[in-house]
Design a protein around this motif. Structure first.
Motif, short mmCIF file in Angstrom:
data_model
loop_
_atom_site.label_atom_id
_atom_site.label_comp_id
_atom_site.label_asym_id
_atom_site.label_seq_id
_atom_site.Cartn_x
_atom_site.Cartn_y
_atom_site.Cartn_z
N UNK A 1 -22.00 60.03 -28.13
CA UNK A 1 -21.17 59.83 -26.93
C UNK A 1 -21.45 58.49 -26.26
N UNK A 2 -22.56 57.83 -26.61
CA UNK A 2 -22.96 56.58 -25.96
C UNK A 2 -23.39 55.56 -27.01
N UNK A 3 -22.45 55.08 -27.83
CA UNK A 3 -22.82 54.19 -28.93
C UNK A 3 -23.42 52.86 -28.48
N UNK A 4 -23.19 52.45 -27.26
CA UNK A 4 -23.77 51.20 -26.76
C UNK A 4 -25.13 51.44 -26.09
N UNK A 5 -25.51 52.69 -25.98
CA UNK A 5 -26.76 53.06 -25.32
C UNK A 5 -27.97 52.85 -26.21
N UNK A 6 -29.09 53.39 -25.77
CA UNK A 6 -30.34 53.19 -26.51
C UNK A 6 -30.35 53.91 -27.85
N UNK A 7 -31.22 53.45 -28.72
CA UNK A 7 -31.43 54.11 -30.01
C UNK A 7 -32.86 54.62 -30.05
N UNK A 8 -33.10 55.57 -30.91
CA UNK A 8 -34.42 56.15 -31.06
C UNK A 8 -34.88 55.93 -32.49
N UNK A 9 -36.04 55.30 -32.64
CA UNK A 9 -36.62 55.13 -33.97
C UNK A 9 -37.23 56.45 -34.40
N UNK A 10 -36.92 56.86 -35.61
CA UNK A 10 -37.41 58.15 -36.10
C UNK A 10 -37.82 58.07 -37.55
N UNK A 11 -38.67 59.01 -37.92
CA UNK A 11 -38.95 59.28 -39.32
C UNK A 11 -37.85 60.25 -39.74
N UNK A 12 -36.83 59.75 -40.42
CA UNK A 12 -35.64 60.54 -40.70
C UNK A 12 -35.98 61.81 -41.47
N UNK A 13 -36.83 61.73 -42.46
CA UNK A 13 -37.18 62.92 -43.24
C UNK A 13 -37.80 63.98 -42.34
N UNK A 14 -38.71 63.56 -41.46
CA UNK A 14 -39.33 64.50 -40.53
C UNK A 14 -38.35 65.06 -39.53
N UNK A 15 -37.43 64.21 -39.06
CA UNK A 15 -36.42 64.64 -38.11
C UNK A 15 -35.49 65.67 -38.74
N UNK A 16 -35.02 65.41 -39.95
CA UNK A 16 -34.13 66.35 -40.64
C UNK A 16 -34.85 67.67 -40.88
N UNK A 17 -36.10 67.61 -41.27
CA UNK A 17 -36.88 68.83 -41.50
C UNK A 17 -36.99 69.63 -40.20
#
Length: 58
Positions: A33-49
């Motif tokens: 909903x806020x594509x110009x807003x902040x982003x979050x760095x994540x470990x994608x595999x851990x996030x998906x799990x």
């Protein structure tokens, strides 16, 4: 953020638009909903799990 970064929207974003988008680099997520807003760095595999494990249920 790389100017060439593309974002993939969750297939569930059509449901009231309350989902996330994943960067093509597979290391960041953002609020769809806020594509110009902040982003979050994540470990994608851990996030998906965690998501699949139900840790983000409402």
């Amino acid at each position: 953020m790389n100017a060439k970064t593309t974002w993939r929207k969750s297939s569930y974003s059509a449901n009231a638009g309350t989902c996330v988008e994943l960067a093509s680099s597979l290391d960041r997520i953002r609020d769809s909903k806020d594509p110009q807003g902040p982003t979050l760095r994540v470990d994608v595999a851990g996030f998906v799990q965690a998501v699949k494990g139900g840790r983000f249920d409402r």
